[in-house]
Scaffold this motif. Structure first.
Motif, PDB file in Angstrom:
ATOM      1  N   PRO A 174      14.419   4.541  37.356  1.00 29.81           N
ATOM      2  CA  PRO A 174      13.075   4.310  37.761  1.00 29.81           C
ATOM      3  C   PRO A 174      11.935   4.588  36.795  1.00 29.81           C
ATOM      4  O   PRO A 174      11.051   3.851  36.634  1.00 29.81           O
ATOM      5  CB  PRO A 174      12.911   5.705  38.743  1.00 29.81           C
ATOM      6  N   LEU A 175      12.319   5.415  35.879  1.00 33.31           N
ATOM      7  CA  LEU A 175      11.446   5.267  34.622  1.00 33.31           C
ATOM      8  C   LEU A 175      11.661   4.267  33.832  1.00 33.31           C
ATOM      9  O   LEU A 175      10.561   3.855  33.147  1.00 33.31           O
ATOM     10  CB  LEU A 175      12.021   6.667  33.355  1.00 33.31           C
ATOM     11  N   ALA A 176      12.346   3.352  33.587  1.00 29.60           N
ATOM     12  CA  ALA A 176      12.501   2.234  32.835  1.00 29.60           C
ATOM     13  C   ALA A 176      11.779   1.247  33.666  1.00 29.60           C
ATOM     14  O   ALA A 176      10.954   0.317  33.018  1.00 29.60           O
ATOM     15  CB  ALA A 176      13.963   1.662  32.700  1.00 29.60           C
ATOM     16  N   LEU A 177      11.903   1.189  35.168  1.00 31.93           N
ATOM     17  CA  LEU A 177      11.170   0.390  35.738  1.00 31.93           C
ATOM     18  C   LEU A 177       9.544   0.623  35.720  1.00 31.93           C
ATOM     19  O   LEU A 177       8.947  -0.261  35.651  1.00 31.93           O
ATOM     20  CB  LEU A 177      11.394   0.387  37.343  1.00 31.93           C
ATOM     21  N   ARG A 178       9.300   1.835  35.751  1.00 30.24           N
ATOM     22  CA  ARG A 178       7.866   2.191  35.562  1.00 30.24           C
ATOM     23  C   ARG A 178       7.301   1.746  34.353  1.00 30.24           C
ATOM     24  O   ARG A 178       6.123   1.133  34.145  1.00 30.24           O
ATOM     25  CB  ARG A 178       7.687   3.701  35.849  1.00 30.24           C
ATOM     26  N   ILE A 179       8.042   1.968  33.265  1.00 31.22           N
ATOM     27  CA  ILE A 179       7.719   1.458  31.885  1.00 31.22           C
ATOM     28  C   ILE A 179       7.278  -0.040  31.923  1.00 31.22           C
ATOM     29  O   ILE A 179       6.466  -0.759  31.173  1.00 31.22           O
ATOM     30  CB  ILE A 179       8.596   2.023  30.922  1.00 31.22           C
ATOM     31  N   ALA A 180       8.386  -0.839  32.516  1.00 27.50           N
ATOM     32  CA  ALA A 180       8.277  -2.143  32.510  1.00 27.50           C
ATOM     33  C   ALA A 180       6.971  -2.546  33.357  1.00 27.50           C
ATOM     34  O   ALA A 180       6.340  -3.581  32.996  1.00 27.50           O
ATOM     35  CB  ALA A 180       9.526  -2.908  33.120  1.00 27.50           C
ATOM     36  N   GLY A 181       6.790  -2.002  34.516  1.00 30.40           N
ATOM     37  CA  GLY A 181       5.834  -2.342  35.228  1.00 30.40           C
ATOM     38  C   GLY A 181       4.329  -2.083  34.678  1.00 30.40           C
ATOM     39  O   GLY A 181       3.368  -2.879  34.619  1.00 30.40           O
ATOM     40  N   ASN A 182       4.304  -0.853  33.930  1.00 25.18           N
ATOM     41  CA  ASN A 182       3.070  -0.361  33.283  1.00 25.18           C
ATOM     42  C   ASN A 182       2.695  -1.433  32.099  1.00 25.18           C
ATOM     43  O   ASN A 182       1.514  -1.670  31.918  1.00 25.18           O
ATOM     44  CB  ASN A 182       3.330   1.068  32.678  1.00 25.18           C
ATOM     45  N   ARG A 183       3.917  -1.954  31.297  1.00 24.43           N
ATOM     46  CA  ARG A 183       3.617  -2.605  30.189  1.00 24.43           C
ATOM     47  C   ARG A 183       2.724  -4.225  30.697  1.00 24.43           C
ATOM     48  O   ARG A 183       2.162  -4.713  30.384  1.00 24.43           O
ATOM     49  CB  ARG A 183       4.689  -3.256  29.629  1.00 24.43           C
ATOM     50  N   LEU A 184       3.391  -4.576  31.820  1.00 21.70           N
ATOM     51  CA  LEU A 184       2.887  -5.816  32.670  1.00 21.70           C
ATOM     52  C   LEU A 184       1.410  -5.562  33.194  1.00 21.70           C
ATOM     53  O   LEU A 184       0.409  -6.596  32.913  1.00 21.70           O
ATOM     54  CB  LEU A 184       3.675  -6.469  33.518  1.00 21.70           C
ATOM     55  N   VAL A 185       1.285  -4.471  33.705  1.00 12.92           N
ATOM     56  CA  VAL A 185       0.126  -4.098  34.348  1.00 12.92           C
ATOM     57  C   VAL A 185      -1.099  -4.139  33.170  1.00 12.92           C
ATOM     58  O   VAL A 185      -2.377  -4.560  33.361  1.00 12.92           O
ATOM     59  CB  VAL A 185      -0.068  -2.793  35.063  1.00 12.92           C
TER      60      VAL A 185
END
Length: 759
Positions: A299-310
């Motif tokens: 989940p932390l990696a997913l959130r980082i990836a998502g936040n970078r795109l946002v």
């Protein structure tokens, strides 16, 4: 008399004044209303009313009490009493629950998945007055805190006396001491500073007494140790607790445990999609799916990836996925502001003993996806006992995952972190030396294990633990296949041709036991190339013959098999390697038979049998006899084929035949199955069923799954012909299971369909 009356009054027990809950319940009963009826009349929910009457909500708001008084039609005195009792309850609540202390963090809006984990916490914490302490463990980045906070928010109505959150700083150099933690919690529970005892035992005692009668939930996040947590747990009664930790805290007693793992791929994709909806742009579904895979469900990696795109509207998911595909840069890319996946892992790494850090980073060199303690000791440069200690510590901190089979593995991102630590902390020359040492160890183990299966081979010297029998050798070769094959590749690339060839040659007879394995083509290709590099045509011919076999049996690529057999024949003829000439004839005959060129097959097989017999190789001679019987069977000469197989069967059971015991054990069940097949083809079904049943049992004992599955199919058809439908269905179903176990999904599905058709 007056004095006596006053004394009597003084000694009379004081009757406690009724509380808000009792008065409300009495008025409802007097009005002859159910909870549901009062809820409808007042506009207050039935659940809230239930909490009030059970004393879980002691001081409801004034407007709520007024609505209840109106619905109950209370007169002035009764109305004033109810309102006053509620006001007193609110005052008590105010003094016992100061706001802002140990407040629960907010729950993220895009929380996704974890339905089973949320159900677990709900069941645990709603279990009446039974003791309830839940321990949620897992490695860095798995979202333990996010999950626990989500659960606590959902359960807040069940804890009217408060939900409190405390970070124990378990990964910091100085975790929060138990006495300081107790002080914070006692203040949150309304205890004045001057009333807080100075010692841990006194604070813990007061703390437990407060929790005994209060419906309170304590969330203890990021625990460091059992010693830190024990004084902070409720001692029974109404209070409950949830604890999160990267450590397993195995010594903590009286708790229920929940291990959290990565999100399944579907839920990981849903989480990313939920984060990305803020972008207002639509990302390719396949790219988001790929991103979720590259993040390993963390989940932390997913959130980082998502936040970078946002935060970067000009990017798209495919661009970021392309960046993450590069393993050397993946950890660097998983960084957004103060969120860094490497930092999360680094906090756990810093907790390790120096010797364990060394083992951890060196394990990144292991070529396969999992390993055991013996390999960990070899690559980590420690004894088996030292390896066990290090592995236990790594599992305890969530940096490795273990299994009941004694195997360990990294999460993909943790492996990359370990590899990065290895590059940063050990020089290149040392890393190369470690890789060479590990490669030698793996090849020595594999070569020794393979030789256990050679006919007539004595007990080999053991290079390591666990290879004291044929069964242990076979098990090691199967479970460590990715590791020894990776070592074989590395040795070939490093020009260690003698080691490569020795290992490939040792797999000759074991490959027959595990013929469905997908890597024999690569093993014998590397062996052939190594023999060519060493300038040894006879040994190269042997490897080409095995390569021809790999295309004949597991792959059924018949023309390629014939091509390799011809190359082997040419090299063997030039180097006068008689045994390899015979083997080339034998393998070519098998391909010719499958191509329907039976006359050529019989001629080649006959020539091979003659050569092996003249050379005194009874083991291979018997293989040829069986193959000749199969040629006769395919030609429709069932009686002659049966006679051939019965002759082979007699030879296999003749102690004076000269055949090695291991080769006889391998060949016997196959020959018996062929006898059964021929009996069936001759219409002697009852006899055929008996022979096949016995053969299948023998195949299971010596681990020949593919012949076993094929024999089960033959048996099923014969049973159906005898009208034994139920047994036929069971045989087809068992064949499907065996095919599935060896990874042949197509054959497994076909046999399941046959089993269903037999119903």
């Amino acid at each position: 008399m007056g004095d006596l009356h006053r004394i009597a009054e003084k000694e009379r027990p004081i009757t406690p004044q009724p509380g808000f809950a009792e008065v409300l319940r009495r008025h409802r009963h007097a009005a002859r209303l159910t909870l549901e009826q009062l809820a409808e009349a007042s506009g207050v929910s039935a659940r809230t009313l239930s909490d009030m009457e059970r004393g879980r909500s002691k001081g409801p708001q004034h407007r709520t009490v007024t609505a209840l008084a109106d619905a109950l039609g209370l007169a002035d005195a009764d109305r004033r009493q109810l309102v006053e009792l509620a006001r007193e309850g609110r005052l008590r609540d105010h003094w016992s629950r100061p706001t802002g202390l140990c407040e629960l963090p907010r729950s993220v809006d895009d929380f996704t998945g974890r339905a089973a984990e949320l159900a677990w916490t709900s069941e645990l914490l709603r279990a009446g007055d039974a003791p309830g302490v839940g321990l949620i463990t897992g490695s860095a980045g798995l979202g333990k805190t996010t999950l626990t906070v989500r659960a606590a928010h959902a359960l807040r109505p069940d804890f009217p006396d408060g939900v409190f959150f405390l970070d124990l700083f378990g990964m910091s150099p100085r975790p929060l001491p138990a006495d300081e933690a107790l002080g914070l919690l006692l203040r949150a529970l309304g205890v004045a500073d001057q009333q807080i005892p100075g010692d841990v035992a006194g604070r813990a005692s007061l703390y437990r007494s407060l929790l005994r009668d209060r419906r309170v939930l304590i969330v203890l996040d990021n625990a460091a140790s059992e010693e830190q947590v024990r004084p902070l747990l409720p001692g029974g009664g109404a209070g409950k607790a949830l604890v999160t930790s990267r450590r397993l805290l195995a010594g903590l007693e009286g708790v229920r445990r929940l291990g959290v793992g990565p999100l399944p791929l579907l839920e990981a994709t849903e989480l990313l999609t939920g984060i990305l909806k803020e972008r207002g742009a639509s990302d390719e579904g396949s790219a988001v799916w790929q991103l979720a895979q590259l993040c390993g469900g963390l989940p932390l990696a997913l959130r980082i990836a998502g936040n970078r795109l946002v935060s970067r509207p000009g990017w798209n998911a495919a661009d970021l996925a392309a960046r993450l595909t590069n393993e050397e840069r993946r950890l660097d890319q998983l960084s957004a502001g103060d969120l860094k996946i490497a930092t999360a892992f680094g906090l756990s790494y810093e907790q390790l003993a120096h010797s364990t850090r060394r083992v951890f980073r060196r394990l990144a060199l292991v070529p396969g996806r999992n390993f055991d303690a013996a390999l960990a000791g070899a690559v980590g440069g420690t004894s088996i006992e030292g390896a066990w200690d290090a592995l236990d510590e790594l599992v305890d901190l969530g940096l490795l995952q273990d299994s009941a089979s004694g195997r360990y593995r990294f999460h993909d991102l943790v492996r990359l972190f370990a590899r990065d630590r290895l590059r940063q902390e050990e020089p290149a020359a040392e890393r190369d030396a470690l890789t060479a040492t590990m490669t030698s160890w793996l090849l020595r183990m594999a070569t020794t294990a393979g030789r256990w299966f050679e006919p007539g081979y004595g007990r080999p010297d053991r290079p390591g633990p666990g290879l004291s029998s044929l069964e242990e050798a076979g098990h090691w070769l199967r479970v460590d296949a990715d590791n020894w094959l990776g070592a074989l590749r590395h040795a070939a690339g490093a020009g260690r041709f003698a080691d490569v060839l020795d290992c490939a040659e040792s797999m000759h007879w074991f490959s027959d036991r595990w013929m469905h394995a997908p890597h024999w083509h690569e093993v014998f290709t590397l062996g052939s190339e190594a023999a060519a590099a060493l300038g040894d045509p006879a040994r190269q011919a042997a490897q080409l013959n095995l390569l021809a076999w790999a295309h004949l049996v597991p792959r059924e690529d018949l023309e390629t098999s014939l091509r390799y057999a011809a190359q082997a024949m040419d090299l063997a003829t030039r180097s006068a390697a008689t045994s390899q000439i015979a083997l080339a004839h034998h393998i070519a005959a098998g391909a010719l038979r499958r191509l329907g060129r039976l006359d050529e097959a019989i001629a080649a097989e006959t020539r091979a049998a003659e050569m092996f017999k003249a050379d005194g190789d009874i083991d291979q001679y018997c293989q040829c006899l069986g193959a000749l019987g199969t040629c006769l069977r395919d030609a429709g000469h069932y009686a002659e084929a049966l006679e051939q197989y019965l002759g082979l069967w007699a030879l296999l059971n003749d102690d004076g035949s000269g055949m090695s015991p291991s080769a006889a054990a391998f060949t016997r069940p196959i020959a018996l199955a062929r006898v059964g097949e021929c009996l069936g083809l001759l219409g002697r079904r009852a006899e055929a069923i008996g022979k096949l049943t016995e053969a299948i049992s023998l195949m299971e004992q010596v681990e020949l799954p593919v012949p076993q599955a094929r024999s089960l199919e033959t048996l099923a058809a014969l049973l159906a012909g005898e009208g034994r439908t139920g047994e036929s269905r069971q045989a087809y179903a068992r064949a499907a299971e065996v095919y599935e176990a060896v990874g042949d999904a197509e054959e497994s599905s076909r046999c399941r369909d046959l089993a269903n058709a037999a119903s």
